[in-house]
Motif scaffolding. Sequence first.
Motif, mmCIF file in Angstrom:
data_model
loop_
_atom_site.group_PDB
_atom_site.id
_atom_site.type_symbol
_atom_site.label_atom_id
_atom_site.label_comp_id
_atom_site.label_asym_id
_atom_site.label_seq_id
_atom_site.Cartn_x
_atom_site.Cartn_y
_atom_site.Cartn_z
ATOM 1 N N GLY A 45 0.807 -1.219 0.000
ATOM 2 C CA GLY A 45 0.000 0.000 0.000
ATOM 3 C C GLY A 45 0.834 1.260 0.000
ATOM 4 O O GLY A 45 1.950 1.280 -0.483
ATOM 5 N N ASN A 46 0.275 2.304 0.560
ATOM 6 C CA ASN A 46 0.909 3.622 0.566
ATOM 7 C C ASN A 46 2.123 3.625 1.485
ATOM 8 O O ASN A 46 1.992 3.460 2.685
ATOM 9 N N LEU A 47 3.294 3.868 0.903
ATOM 10 C CA LEU A 47 4.524 3.845 1.685
ATOM 11 C C LEU A 47 5.175 5.220 1.710
ATOM 12 O O LEU A 47 5.101 5.970 0.740
ATOM 13 N N SER A 76 9.946 9.259 -8.059
ATOM 14 C CA SER A 76 9.740 10.318 -9.054
ATOM 15 C C SER A 76 9.460 9.731 -10.425
ATOM 16 O O SER A 76 8.585 10.216 -11.152
ATOM 17 N N TRP A 77 10.188 8.682 -10.791
ATOM 18 C CA TRP A 77 9.947 8.066 -12.086
ATOM 19 C C TRP A 77 8.542 7.462 -12.133
ATOM 20 O O TRP A 77 7.826 7.603 -13.111
ATOM 21 N N TYR A 137 2.428 5.788 -13.037
ATOM 22 C CA TYR A 137 2.188 4.511 -12.368
ATOM 23 C C TYR A 137 1.946 4.670 -10.869
ATOM 24 O O TYR A 137 1.472 3.747 -10.214
ATOM 25 N N ALA A 138 2.294 5.833 -10.334
ATOM 26 C CA ALA A 138 2.089 6.085 -8.904
ATOM 27 C C ALA A 138 1.770 7.556 -8.704
ATOM 28 O O ALA A 138 1.937 8.376 -9.605
ATOM 29 N N GLU A 139 1.299 7.843 -7.502
ATOM 30 C CA GLU A 139 1.017 9.232 -7.134
ATOM 31 C C GLU A 139 1.510 9.474 -5.727
ATOM 32 O O GLU A 139 1.571 8.561 -4.895
ATOM 33 N N ARG A 140 1.889 10.720 -5.486
ATOM 34 C CA ARG A 140 2.308 11.115 -4.144
ATOM 35 C C ARG A 140 1.068 11.558 -3.382
ATOM 36 O O ARG A 140 0.227 12.285 -3.913
ATOM 37 N N ARG A 157 4.214 16.695 6.876
ATOM 38 C CA ARG A 157 5.596 16.638 6.377
ATOM 39 C C ARG A 157 5.891 15.331 5.654
ATOM 40 O O ARG A 157 6.835 15.240 4.884
ATOM 41 N N VAL A 158 5.088 14.312 5.898
ATOM 42 C CA VAL A 158 5.320 12.985 5.330
ATOM 43 C C VAL A 158 4.624 12.863 3.978
ATOM 44 O O VAL A 158 3.461 13.238 3.832
ATOM 45 N N VAL A 159 5.362 12.324 3.003
ATOM 46 C CA VAL A 159 4.805 12.066 1.679
ATOM 47 C C VAL A 159 4.754 10.564 1.484
ATOM 48 O O VAL A 159 5.704 9.852 1.788
ATOM 49 N N ARG A 160 3.629 10.101 0.997
ATOM 50 C CA ARG A 160 3.448 8.672 0.735
ATOM 51 C C ARG A 160 3.356 8.435 -0.761
ATOM 52 O O ARG A 160 2.996 9.335 -1.511
ATOM 53 N N LEU A 161 3.688 7.227 -1.175
ATOM 54 C CA LEU A 161 3.620 6.849 -2.579
ATOM 55 C C LEU A 161 2.625 5.706 -2.717
ATOM 56 O O LEU A 161 2.675 4.733 -1.958
#
Length: 176
Positions: free
Chosen positions: A79-81, A102-103, A109-112, A120-124
């Motif tokens: 899931g979202n990491l 980023s790629w 294929y993914a979103e932030r 402050r935390v960004v998940r992918l």
Amino acid sequence: MADAQRQVHTEQMLQVLQDFMEVLGELGQVMKDLSLSPPDEVRRLGERVIGMEPKYRSTVGGGNPFVFFRTGEVLYRRGNLTMGELSEALSVPFSTATRIASWFVDTGYAERLSDPEDRRVVRLALTDTGRRVNEAVQRHMAENVGKVLGALTVEEQETLVGLFRKVVANLKQTPE
């Protein structure tokens, strides 16, 4: 006596690994012989990974699709990491995980995502396209494994799976 047997088994395993590496080196012909051509979606993905922008090539193993597939699988299963979690799951430096992320985002294929508990935390997370591609890859891999295992009896398949599980468990153990 046990040490002598272990040495013989080690030598035999090294020979099996060398034979396996030789087969991997001839994988293109093996794929043709087994009619294991990938589905169009997977083939297009492979072409896209191999032809990626130069700024990502060093991040994704010089265009090696394995890193892409491994990352997609980690995101699919877990899931979202966060970038730290992705870095740990892939066993790569944080900066490399960020470039891989980023790629994935740049290619759709993914979103932030922002973390609801900590801005402050960004998940992918995989997009729908990323999930569909991952599922297509998994189906293709399952087909191929089924064809390869078809050369073994059910008992041999069970033995092989058990042995591989044991080896993997041993490799996962942290040396003291």
